[in-house]
Design a protein around this motif. Structure first.
Motif, PDB file in Angstrom:
ATOM      1  N   ARG A  59      29.050   6.445  60.390  1.00  0.00           N
ATOM      2  CA  ARG A  59      28.893   6.380  58.915  1.00  0.00           C
ATOM      3  C   ARG A  59      29.144   7.679  58.264  1.00  0.00           C
ATOM      4  O   ARG A  59      29.288   8.708  58.799  1.00  0.00           O
ATOM      5  CB  ARG A  59      27.141   6.293  58.675  1.00  0.00           C
ATOM      6  N   LYS A  60      29.461   7.615  56.807  1.00  0.00           N
ATOM      7  CA  LYS A  60      29.436   8.775  55.967  1.00  0.00           C
ATOM      8  C   LYS A  60      28.204   8.826  55.011  1.00  0.00           C
ATOM      9  O   LYS A  60      27.857   7.691  54.615  1.00  0.00           O
ATOM     10  CB  LYS A  60      30.778   8.665  55.365  1.00  0.00           C
ATOM     11  N   ILE A  61      27.919   9.940  54.916  1.00  0.00           N
ATOM     12  CA  ILE A  61      27.103  10.357  53.333  1.00  0.00           C
ATOM     13  C   ILE A  61      27.592  10.767  52.663  1.00  0.00           C
ATOM     14  O   ILE A  61      28.459  11.587  52.557  1.00  0.00           O
ATOM     15  CB  ILE A  61      25.816  11.067  54.051  1.00  0.00           C
ATOM     16  N   GLY A  62      27.299  10.165  51.186  1.00  0.00           N
ATOM     17  CA  GLY A  62      27.997  10.667  49.981  1.00  0.00           C
ATOM     18  C   GLY A  62      26.931  11.386  49.245  1.00  0.00           C
ATOM     19  O   GLY A  62      25.769  10.995  49.390  1.00  0.00           O
ATOM     20  N   LEU A  63      27.390  12.119  48.241  1.00  0.00           N
ATOM     21  CA  LEU A  63      26.543  12.280  47.076  1.00  0.00           C
ATOM     22  C   LEU A  63      25.670  13.216  47.382  1.00  0.00           C
ATOM     23  O   LEU A  63      24.464  13.218  46.978  1.00  0.00           O
ATOM     24  CB  LEU A  63      26.262  11.330  46.014  1.00  0.00           C
ATOM     25  N   THR A  64      25.614  14.099  48.552  1.00  0.00           N
ATOM     26  CA  THR A  64      24.641  15.140  48.974  1.00  0.00           C
ATOM     27  C   THR A  64      24.828  16.313  48.103  1.00  0.00           C
ATOM     28  O   THR A  64      23.647  17.119  48.174  1.00  0.00           O
ATOM     29  CB  THR A  64      24.992  15.613  50.289  1.00  0.00           C
ATOM     30  N   ALA A  67      27.439  19.601  43.451  1.00  0.00           N
ATOM     31  CA  ALA A  67      28.838  19.843  42.681  1.00  0.00           C
ATOM     32  C   ALA A  67      29.411  18.346  42.441  1.00  0.00           C
ATOM     33  O   ALA A  67      29.807  17.996  41.671  1.00  0.00           O
ATOM     34  CB  ALA A  67      29.681  20.714  43.523  1.00  0.00           C
ATOM     35  N   VAL A  68      29.334  17.592  43.541  1.00  0.00           N
ATOM     36  CA  VAL A  68      29.745  16.120  43.629  1.00  0.00           C
ATOM     37  C   VAL A  68      28.860  15.220  42.930  1.00  0.00           C
ATOM     38  O   VAL A  68      29.437  14.580  42.086  1.00  0.00           O
ATOM     39  CB  VAL A  68      30.039  15.613  45.078  1.00  0.00           C
ATOM     40  N   GLN A  69      27.632  15.437  42.771  1.00  0.00           N
ATOM     41  CA  GLN A  69      26.972  14.806  41.795  1.00  0.00           C
ATOM     42  C   GLN A  69      27.207  14.945  40.369  1.00  0.00           C
ATOM     43  O   GLN A  69      27.143  13.965  39.585  1.00  0.00           O
ATOM     44  CB  GLN A  69      25.308  14.975  42.045  1.00  0.00           C
ATOM     45  N   VAL A 104      39.771  15.133  48.374  1.00  0.00           N
ATOM     46  CA  VAL A 104      39.312  15.799  49.462  1.00  0.00           C
ATOM     47  C   VAL A 104      38.260  16.494  49.537  1.00  0.00           C
ATOM     48  O   VAL A 104      37.826  17.213  48.493  1.00  0.00           O
ATOM     49  CB  VAL A 104      40.539  16.614  50.245  1.00  0.00           C
ATOM     50  N   GLU A 105      37.506  16.456  50.685  1.00  0.00           N
ATOM     51  CA  GLU A 105      35.791  17.214  50.761  1.00  0.00           C
ATOM     52  C   GLU A 105      35.884  17.697  52.092  1.00  0.00           C
ATOM     53  O   GLU A 105      36.563  17.044  53.133  1.00  0.00           O
ATOM     54  CB  GLU A 105      34.867  15.962  50.495  1.00  0.00           C
ATOM     55  N   ALA A 106      35.383  19.036  52.139  1.00  0.00           N
ATOM     56  CA  ALA A 106      34.937  19.475  53.648  1.00  0.00           C
ATOM     57  C   ALA A 106      33.469  19.239  53.906  1.00  0.00           C
ATOM     58  O   ALA A 106      32.559  19.436  53.105  1.00  0.00           O
ATOM     59  CB  ALA A 106      35.195  20.963  53.594  1.00  0.00           C
ATOM     60  N   GLU A 107      33.256  18.771  55.002  1.00  0.00           N
ATOM     61  CA  GLU A 107      32.077  18.386  55.501  1.00  0.00           C
ATOM     62  C   GLU A 107      31.645  18.850  57.140  1.00  0.00           C
ATOM     63  O   GLU A 107      32.636  19.310  57.948  1.00  0.00           O
ATOM     64  CB  GLU A 107      31.960  16.942  55.665  1.00  0.00           C
ATOM     65  N   VAL A 108      30.254  18.779  57.494  1.00  0.00           N
ATOM     66  CA  VAL A 108      30.068  19.001  58.725  1.00  0.00           C
ATOM     67  C   VAL A 108      29.808  17.672  59.312  1.00  0.00           C
ATOM     68  O   VAL A 108      29.172  16.698  58.848  1.00  0.00           O
ATOM     69  CB  VAL A 108      28.862  19.819  58.991  1.00  0.00           C
ATOM     70  N   LEU A 137      37.081  16.955  57.250  1.00  0.00           N
ATOM     71  CA  LEU A 137      37.610  16.560  55.901  1.00  0.00           C
ATOM     72  C   LEU A 137      37.212  15.049  55.653  1.00  0.00           C
ATOM     73  O   LEU A 137      37.729  14.185  56.599  1.00  0.00           O
ATOM     74  CB  LEU A 137      39.197  16.974  55.827  1.00  0.00           C
ATOM     75  N   GLU A 138      36.967  14.764  54.739  1.00  0.00           N
ATOM     76  CA  GLU A 138      36.716  13.315  54.400  1.00  0.00           C
ATOM     77  C   GLU A 138      37.609  13.275  53.033  1.00  0.00           C
ATOM     78  O   GLU A 138      37.789  13.873  52.106  1.00  0.00           O
ATOM     79  CB  GLU A 138      35.390  13.028  53.807  1.00  0.00           C
ATOM     80  N   ILE A 139      38.697  12.224  53.309  1.00  0.00           N
ATOM     81  CA  ILE A 139      39.646  11.938  52.025  1.00  0.00           C
ATOM     82  C   ILE A 139      39.007  10.616  51.296  1.00  0.00           C
ATOM     83  O   ILE A 139      38.923   9.295  51.748  1.00  0.00           O
ATOM     84  CB  ILE A 139      40.926  11.810  52.524  1.00  0.00           C
ATOM     85  N   GLY A 231      28.209  14.771  54.535  1.00  0.00           N
ATOM     86  CA  GLY A 231      28.444  14.832  52.987  1.00  0.00           C
ATOM     87  C   GLY A 231      29.121  16.437  52.586  1.00  0.00           C
ATOM     88  O   GLY A 231      28.911  17.298  53.329  1.00  0.00           O
ATOM     89  N   ALA A 232      29.999  16.003  51.450  1.00  0.00           N
ATOM     90  CA  ALA A 232      30.641  17.206  50.922  1.00  0.00           C
ATOM     91  C   ALA A 232      29.749  18.571  50.994  1.00  0.00           C
ATOM     92  O   ALA A 232      28.621  18.458  50.437  1.00  0.00           O
ATOM     93  CB  ALA A 232      31.301  16.895  49.732  1.00  0.00           C
ATOM     94  N   LEU A 233      30.299  19.655  51.078  1.00  0.00           N
ATOM     95  CA  LEU A 233      29.522  21.180  51.061  1.00  0.00           C
ATOM     96  C   LEU A 233      29.946  21.657  49.616  1.00  0.00           C
ATOM     97  O   LEU A 233      29.088  22.751  49.265  1.00  0.00           O
ATOM     98  CB  LEU A 233      29.837  22.182  52.412  1.00  0.00           C
TER      99      LEU A 233
HETATM  100  C1  LIG Z   1      32.263   9.793  46.259  1.00  0.00           C
HETATM  101  C2  LIG Z   1      31.950  10.257  47.568  1.00  0.00           C
HETATM  102  C3  LIG Z   1      31.296  11.368  47.639  1.00  0.00           C
HETATM  103  C4  LIG Z   1      31.232  11.855  49.081  1.00  0.00           C
HETATM  104  O1  LIG Z   1      31.612  11.381  50.024  1.00  0.00           O
HETATM  105  C5  LIG Z   1      30.442  13.130  49.323  1.00  0.00           C
HETATM  106  O2  LIG Z   1      29.635  13.585  48.310  1.00  0.00           O
HETATM  107  O3  LIG Z   1      30.453  13.506  50.456  1.00  0.00           O
END
Ligand SMILES: C=C/C=C(\O)C(=O)O
Length: 268
Positions: A59-64, A67-69, A104-108, A137-139, A231-233
Protein backbone atom coordinates in the motif's frame (compact mmCIF):
# COMPACT_ATOMS: atom_id res chain seq x y z
CA UNK A 1 -24.20 6.74 -4.09
CA UNK A 2 -25.47 3.66 -5.94
CA UNK A 3 -23.44 0.63 -6.99
CA UNK A 4 -24.06 1.64 -10.62
CA UNK A 5 -22.58 5.11 -10.01
CA UNK A 6 -19.52 3.58 -8.33
CA UNK A 7 -19.09 1.16 -11.25
CA UNK A 8 -19.47 3.95 -13.82
CA UNK A 9 -16.90 6.19 -12.08
CA UNK A 10 -14.47 3.26 -11.82
CA UNK A 11 -14.87 2.68 -15.55
CA UNK A 12 -14.19 6.35 -16.36
CA UNK A 13 -10.89 6.17 -14.43
CA UNK A 14 -9.92 2.83 -16.02
CA UNK A 15 -10.56 4.22 -19.46
CA UNK A 16 -8.43 7.30 -18.70
CA UNK A 17 -5.58 5.00 -17.62
CA UNK A 18 -6.03 2.66 -20.60
CA UNK A 19 -6.02 5.44 -23.18
CA UNK A 20 -3.54 7.72 -21.34
CA UNK A 21 -6.16 10.48 -21.71
CA UNK A 22 -7.05 12.25 -18.49
CA UNK A 23 -10.70 12.69 -17.54
CA UNK A 24 -12.50 15.54 -15.74
CA UNK A 25 -12.64 15.38 -11.92
CA UNK A 26 -14.89 12.59 -10.65
CA UNK A 27 -16.01 14.42 -7.49
CA UNK A 28 -19.05 15.70 -9.39
CA UNK A 29 -20.18 12.05 -9.94
CA UNK A 30 -19.41 10.92 -6.41
CA UNK A 31 -20.41 13.88 -4.32
CA UNK A 32 -17.79 16.25 -2.97
CA UNK A 33 -16.68 14.81 0.36
CA UNK A 34 -18.04 11.25 -0.09
CA UNK A 35 -14.77 9.53 0.75
CA UNK A 36 -16.46 6.17 1.35
CA UNK A 37 -17.81 6.20 -2.20
CA UNK A 38 -14.34 7.14 -3.44
CA UNK A 39 -12.79 4.12 -1.66
CA UNK A 40 -15.54 1.95 -3.17
CA UNK A 41 -14.43 3.15 -6.63
CA UNK A 42 -10.79 2.46 -5.77
CA UNK A 43 -11.70 -1.04 -4.50
CA UNK A 44 -13.62 -1.79 -7.70
CA UNK A 45 -10.57 -1.09 -9.83
CA UNK A 46 -8.21 -2.93 -7.46
CA UNK A 47 -10.49 -5.99 -7.68
CA UNK A 48 -10.53 -5.68 -11.49
CA UNK A 49 -6.74 -5.58 -11.44
CA UNK A 50 -6.50 -8.70 -9.29
CA UNK A 51 -9.04 -10.50 -11.50
CA UNK A 52 -6.85 -9.60 -14.48
CA UNK A 53 -3.82 -11.24 -12.80
CA UNK A 54 -2.12 -8.23 -11.20
CA UNK A 55 -0.40 -9.00 -7.86
CA UNK A 56 -0.88 -6.75 -4.84
CA UNK A 57 2.46 -6.09 -3.09
CA UNK A 58 1.47 -3.44 -0.58
CA UNK A 59 0.00 0.00 0.00
CA UNK A 60 0.93 3.63 -0.34
CA UNK A 61 -0.01 6.40 2.01
CA UNK A 62 -0.62 9.79 0.44
CA UNK A 63 -1.06 13.36 1.62
CA UNK A 64 1.01 12.99 4.77
CA UNK A 65 3.21 16.05 4.34
CA UNK A 66 2.04 19.65 4.77
CA UNK A 67 3.98 20.55 1.59
CA UNK A 68 1.98 18.07 -0.53
CA UNK A 69 -1.28 18.92 1.24
CA UNK A 70 -0.66 22.58 0.33
CA UNK A 71 0.22 21.66 -3.26
CA UNK A 72 -3.12 19.83 -3.64
CA UNK A 73 -5.36 21.76 -1.25
CA UNK A 74 -6.17 18.61 0.77
CA UNK A 75 -5.81 18.22 4.53
CA UNK A 76 -6.00 14.51 5.36
CA UNK A 77 -4.04 11.36 4.50
CA UNK A 78 -5.34 8.65 2.20
CA UNK A 79 -4.11 5.31 0.87
CA UNK A 80 -3.87 3.37 -2.37
CA UNK A 81 -2.79 -0.10 -3.49
CA UNK A 82 0.58 -1.08 -4.97
CA UNK A 83 0.79 -3.78 -7.64
CA UNK A 84 3.98 -5.64 -8.59
CA UNK A 85 3.79 -4.25 -12.14
CA UNK A 86 4.19 -0.70 -10.74
CA UNK A 87 7.73 -1.40 -9.49
CA UNK A 88 10.61 0.20 -11.42
CA UNK A 89 14.10 -1.13 -10.68
CA UNK A 90 16.45 1.09 -8.69
CA UNK A 91 18.29 3.33 -11.16
CA UNK A 92 15.84 2.24 -13.86
CA UNK A 93 14.15 4.08 -16.70
CA UNK A 94 10.46 5.02 -16.94
CA UNK A 95 9.40 4.55 -20.55
CA UNK A 96 8.08 7.59 -22.40
CA UNK A 97 4.29 7.64 -22.49
CA UNK A 98 3.84 5.14 -19.64
CA UNK A 99 2.28 7.79 -17.38
CA UNK A 100 0.05 10.77 -18.07
CA UNK A 101 1.43 13.62 -15.88
CA UNK A 102 4.05 12.17 -13.53
CA UNK A 103 5.49 13.79 -10.42
CA UNK A 104 8.16 12.37 -8.10
CA UNK A 105 8.28 12.13 -4.30
CA UNK A 106 10.90 10.72 -1.92
CA UNK A 107 9.68 8.51 0.91
CA UNK A 108 10.53 5.91 3.53
CA UNK A 109 9.31 2.41 2.63
CA UNK A 110 8.68 -0.19 5.32
CA UNK A 111 8.55 -3.90 4.49
CA UNK A 112 6.48 -5.92 6.94
CA UNK A 113 7.31 -9.29 8.41
CA UNK A 114 3.99 -9.74 10.19
CA UNK A 115 0.33 -8.81 9.90
CA UNK A 116 -0.98 -5.64 11.60
CA UNK A 117 -4.54 -6.68 12.49
CA UNK A 118 -5.57 -4.06 15.08
CA UNK A 119 -7.82 -1.04 14.56
CA UNK A 120 -5.82 0.80 17.22
CA UNK A 121 -2.36 -0.03 15.88
CA UNK A 122 0.49 1.67 17.76
CA UNK A 123 3.96 2.70 16.69
CA UNK A 124 5.26 -0.18 18.83
CA UNK A 125 3.10 -2.59 16.80
CA UNK A 126 4.55 -1.15 13.58
CA UNK A 127 8.13 -1.40 14.86
CA UNK A 128 7.61 -5.03 15.90
CA UNK A 129 6.01 -6.01 12.60
CA UNK A 130 8.54 -4.29 10.31
CA UNK A 131 11.37 -6.36 8.85
CA UNK A 132 13.34 -3.45 7.40
CA UNK A 133 13.17 0.04 5.89
CA UNK A 134 14.22 1.14 2.40
CA UNK A 135 14.60 4.51 0.69
CA UNK A 136 11.93 4.88 -2.00
CA UNK A 137 10.74 7.11 -4.80
CA UNK A 138 7.07 7.23 -5.59
CA UNK A 139 6.15 8.39 -9.08
CA UNK A 140 2.62 9.65 -8.66
CA UNK A 141 0.28 10.26 -11.58
CA UNK A 142 -3.28 11.47 -11.97
CA UNK A 143 -5.93 10.23 -14.34
CA UNK A 144 -7.69 13.56 -13.64
CA UNK A 145 -6.87 16.35 -16.09
CA UNK A 146 -4.34 18.94 -14.88
CA UNK A 147 -4.17 17.34 -11.41
CA UNK A 148 -7.41 19.18 -10.60
CA UNK A 149 -8.04 16.90 -7.64
CA UNK A 150 -9.72 17.00 -4.27
CA UNK A 151 -9.66 14.21 -1.70
CA UNK A 152 -12.52 12.32 -3.42
CA UNK A 153 -10.77 12.41 -6.81
CA UNK A 154 -7.43 11.17 -5.53
CA UNK A 155 -8.93 8.41 -3.34
CA UNK A 156 -11.05 7.11 -6.23
CA UNK A 157 -7.96 7.25 -8.47
CA UNK A 158 -5.97 4.83 -6.26
CA UNK A 159 -4.47 7.74 -4.31
CA UNK A 160 -2.92 9.07 -7.54
CA UNK A 161 -0.55 6.10 -7.69
CA UNK A 162 1.70 5.57 -10.67
CA UNK A 163 4.96 3.67 -10.18
CA UNK A 164 7.46 3.19 -7.37
CA UNK A 165 11.17 2.56 -6.95
CA UNK A 166 12.61 0.78 -3.91
CA UNK A 167 16.23 0.99 -2.79
CA UNK A 168 18.05 -2.34 -2.68
CA UNK A 169 19.82 -2.08 0.69
CA UNK A 170 17.53 -3.01 3.59
CA UNK A 171 18.08 -1.09 6.83
CA UNK A 172 17.01 -2.68 10.12
CA UNK A 173 14.89 -0.45 12.37
CA UNK A 174 17.01 -0.96 15.47
CA UNK A 175 18.82 2.33 16.11
CA UNK A 176 17.11 4.04 13.16
CA UNK A 177 15.54 7.44 13.90
CA UNK A 178 12.83 7.62 11.22
CA UNK A 179 11.42 10.87 12.60
CA UNK A 180 14.84 12.48 12.24
CA UNK A 181 15.76 11.37 8.70
CA UNK A 182 16.54 14.22 6.30
CA UNK A 183 15.65 14.00 2.61
CA UNK A 184 17.01 15.97 -0.34
CA UNK A 185 15.82 15.23 -3.86
CA UNK A 186 17.35 16.64 -7.04
CA UNK A 187 16.13 16.77 -10.64
CA UNK A 188 19.08 16.91 -13.02
CA UNK A 189 21.27 18.10 -10.15
CA UNK A 190 19.00 20.90 -8.93
CA UNK A 191 17.35 20.55 -5.51
CA UNK A 192 13.56 20.28 -6.04
CA UNK A 193 12.34 18.81 -2.73
CA UNK A 194 13.52 18.68 0.87
CA UNK A 195 11.97 17.45 4.08
CA UNK A 196 12.36 15.30 7.16
CA UNK A 197 10.72 12.26 8.72
CA UNK A 198 8.86 14.61 11.06
CA UNK A 199 7.15 16.14 7.99
CA UNK A 200 5.34 12.84 7.36
CA UNK A 201 2.53 12.98 9.98
CA UNK A 202 5.18 13.57 12.65
CA UNK A 203 7.01 10.35 11.68
CA UNK A 204 6.72 7.69 8.95
CA UNK A 205 5.89 5.31 11.82
CA UNK A 206 2.80 7.39 12.70
CA UNK A 207 1.73 7.25 9.08
CA UNK A 208 2.14 3.48 9.00
CA UNK A 209 0.17 3.12 12.27
CA UNK A 210 -2.62 5.28 10.76
CA UNK A 211 -2.71 3.07 7.65
CA UNK A 212 -2.66 -0.17 9.64
CA UNK A 213 -5.53 1.01 11.88
CA UNK A 214 -7.54 2.27 8.92
CA UNK A 215 -7.15 -0.94 6.92
CA UNK A 216 -7.88 -3.13 9.95
CA UNK A 217 -11.07 -1.10 10.46
CA UNK A 218 -12.00 -1.87 6.84
CA UNK A 219 -11.43 -5.61 7.41
CA UNK A 220 -8.44 -5.75 5.04
CA UNK A 221 -5.36 -5.50 7.27
CA UNK A 222 -1.74 -5.06 6.27
CA UNK A 223 -0.07 -8.44 5.86
CA UNK A 224 3.39 -9.98 6.21
CA UNK A 225 5.41 -9.11 3.13
CA UNK A 226 3.53 -5.91 2.36
CA UNK A 227 5.53 -2.89 1.20
CA UNK A 228 4.26 0.32 2.78
CA UNK A 229 5.20 3.61 1.12
CA UNK A 230 4.71 5.86 4.11
CA UNK A 231 4.19 9.15 2.26
CA UNK A 232 6.18 12.01 0.79
CA UNK A 233 8.76 13.68 3.04
CA UNK A 234 8.70 16.86 0.94
CA UNK A 235 6.90 18.43 -2.01
CA UNK A 236 6.25 16.54 -5.26
CA UNK A 237 8.31 17.57 -8.31
CA UNK A 238 7.08 17.44 -11.91
CA UNK A 239 8.87 14.89 -14.13
CA UNK A 240 9.44 15.32 -17.86
CA UNK A 241 11.20 13.36 -20.62
CA UNK A 242 14.94 13.01 -19.96
CA UNK A 243 14.75 14.03 -16.28
CA UNK A 244 16.92 12.21 -13.75
CA UNK A 245 15.89 12.23 -10.09
CA UNK A 246 18.13 11.37 -7.15
CA UNK A 247 16.96 11.34 -3.53
CA UNK A 248 19.22 11.01 -0.50
CA UNK A 249 17.59 10.06 2.77
CA UNK A 250 19.95 10.16 5.74
CA UNK A 251 20.42 6.80 7.49
CA UNK A 252 18.72 5.03 4.54
CA UNK A 253 20.75 5.87 1.43
CA UNK A 254 20.35 7.15 -2.08
CA UNK A 255 17.94 6.20 -4.86
CA UNK A 256 17.61 7.27 -8.50
CA UNK A 257 15.27 7.02 -11.47
CA UNK A 258 15.28 8.43 -14.99
CA UNK A 259 12.54 9.31 -17.43
CA UNK A 260 13.15 8.27 -21.02
CA UNK A 261 13.04 10.70 -23.88
CA UNK A 262 10.67 9.73 -26.68
CA UNK A 263 13.52 8.12 -28.60
CA UNK A 264 14.91 5.92 -25.77
CA UNK A 265 13.82 2.33 -25.28
CA UNK A 266 13.11 0.50 -22.03
CA UNK A 267 16.04 -0.51 -19.82
CA UNK A 268 16.05 -3.04 -17.00
C1 LIG B 1 -1.16 12.74 -4.63
C2 LIG B 1 -0.33 11.91 -4.02
C3 LIG B 1 0.35 12.22 -2.81
C4 LIG B 1 1.23 11.36 -2.23
O1 LIG B 1 1.53 10.19 -2.76
C5 LIG B 1 1.95 11.68 -0.99
O2 LIG B 1 1.69 12.72 -0.41
O3 LIG B 1 2.82 10.91 -0.61
Amino acid sequence: MTAAEVAKTAEVLREAARTNSPCPPVRSHLGDGDIQAAYAVQRTNVERGVAAGRRIVGRKIGLTSPAVQDQLGVNQPDFGTLFADMAVPEGGLVEAGRLIQPKVEAEVALVLGAELPHRDCTVADVLRATDFALPALEIVDSRIADWDIGIVDTVADNASSGLFVLGGTPVPLTGLDLRGVRMTMTRDGEVVSEGTGADCLGSPLNAAAWLASTLAGMGDPLRAGDVVLTGALGPMAVAGPGDRFEARISQLGCITVEFATDTEGDRP
